[in-house]
Write a protein that holds these residues in place. Structure first.
Motif, PDB file in Angstrom:
ATOM      1  N   PRO A  96       0.847  -1.199   0.000  1.00  0.00           N
ATOM      2  CA  PRO A  96       0.000   0.000   0.000  1.00  0.00           C
ATOM      3  C   PRO A  96       0.882   1.249   0.000  1.00  0.00           C
ATOM      4  N   ALA A  97       0.451   2.300  -0.691  1.00  0.00           N
ATOM      5  CA  ALA A  97       1.240   3.535  -0.741  1.00  0.00           C
ATOM      6  C   ALA A  97       1.450   4.071   0.677  1.00  0.00           C
ATOM      7  N   GLN A  98       0.432   3.888   1.508  1.00  0.00           N
ATOM      8  CA  GLN A  98       0.561   4.277   2.920  1.00  0.00           C
ATOM      9  C   GLN A  98      -0.014   3.174   3.797  1.00  0.00           C
ATOM     10  N   ARG A  99       0.716   2.832   4.844  1.00  0.00           N
ATOM     11  CA  ARG A  99       0.159   1.857   5.775  1.00  0.00           C
ATOM     12  C   ARG A  99      -0.918   2.540   6.606  1.00  0.00           C
ATOM     13  N   ALA A 100      -2.081   1.939   6.686  1.00  0.00           N
ATOM     14  CA  ALA A 100      -3.170   2.537   7.485  1.00  0.00           C
ATOM     15  C   ALA A 100      -3.908   1.422   8.206  1.00  0.00           C
TER      16      ALA A 100
END
Ligand SMILES: NC(=O)c1ccc[n+]([C@@H]2O[C@H](COP(=O)([O-])OP(=O)(O)OC[C@H]3O[C@@H](n4cnc5c(N)ncnc54)[C@H](OP(=O)(O)O)[C@@H]3O)[C@@H](O)[C@H]2O)c1
Length: 259
Positions: A96-100
């Protein structure tokens, strides 16, 4: 005397990291290599010439495996130059582009990760399998397909759920294609890397250094791209002719449950 046919291996995500190591190893094993990645040929010229300098015959195809036309073009261009595809390594993948947190995960991120990691692999495999079926078999088999999944196929990380789901999907598509393609003389294997030192893990280096120091991995070091490439090389060889639909962990023993 019959001329020996040189086999061709198609490796996705071959511009760097694990895919580049796999492409290099299969080239050294004697295959023509089709390298696939999203960047331009120019951008990846060092990776390409690195293989060529070792005497490996390389075709670079710039393509995004999440796109139907790109997947078809990859197969077309590989066959146009080399005449056949004997080994497919489905390695391309994204985090993922950002871990969330799972509760904040967006549909956009889910679609992107599944679109590349799972859908891309599913349909590239379909296209390559049809090509393999149309080819004359060499020896006992028509082809080998090796899917690079992850320990995340079975290990939960609630801050990158879409990645875990995408990799679990690769495990099932390994099972499905192994079942369907055995009758066509095509074997399908899965390799599950653990924590490998590449661009993908560069943002979480400190976190994994700490885990390694704390003993989370029985073999207490980072995995190297070559560790995965060696497993792929063995599975692509003629040593596993009665094996399909299996996975092998390349994770320093991370999968071992302890008491
Ligand atoms: N590193 C780890 O710890 C680890 C652990 C388990 C599993 N894996 C899996 O192993 C595989 C390789 O990982 P890595 O660590 O080597 O990753 P990486 O260093 O980030 O490299 C990813 C490769 O995939 C290519 N790629 C990305 N999206 C693509 C797309 N849509 N179409 C075609 N190619 C695409 C990239 O090409 P560009 O250069 O053009 O972007 C690059 O060549 C991935 O499937 C990953 O999930 C990695």
């Amino acid at each position: 005397m019959k001329k020996e046919i040189k086999k061709t291996a198609l490796v996705t995500g071959a511009s760097r990291g694990i895919g580049l190591a796999i492409a290099r190893q299969l080239g050294l094993d004697g295959y023509n290599v089709v390298m696939v990645a999203t960047g331009t040929r120019e951008k990846n010229s060092a990776a390409i010439s690195g293989l060529e300098n070792l005497g490996i015959t390389v075709k670079y195809v710039q393509a995004d495996i999440s796109k139907t036309e790109d997947r078809q073009r990859v197969v077309r261009e590989a066959v146009a130059l080399f005449g056949r595809i004997d080994v497919l390594v489905n390695n391309a993948g994204v985090a993922p582009a950002q871990r969330a947190d799972l509760l904040d995960m967006t549909e956009e991120s889910f679609d992107r990760v599944i679109g590349i990691n799972t859908k891309g692999n599913m349909f590239l495999t379909q296209a390559v399998a049809k090509q393999m079926i149309s080819q004359e078999p060499i020896g006992e088999r028509r082809g080998v397909i090796i899917n690079i999944s992850s320990c995340s196929s079975v290990v939960s990380s609630t801050n990158r759920g879409e990645y875990c789901v995408s990799k679990a999907g690769i495990s099932m598509l390994t099972t499905l294609y192994a079942d369907r393609l055995a009758r066509e003389g095509i074997l399908v294997h899965e390799v599950r890397p653990g924590v490998i030192d590449t661009d993908m893990t560069s943002t979480v280096h400190e976190k994994y250094n700490k885990l390694i120091d704390e003993g989370a991995f029985p073999i207490a070091r980072w995995g190297k791209p070559e560790d995965v490439a060696n497993a792929v090389s063995a599975l692509a060889s003629d040593k596993f002719l009665y094996t399909t639909g299996n996975y092998i962990d390349v994770d320093g023993g991370f999968h071992i449950k302890r008491l």
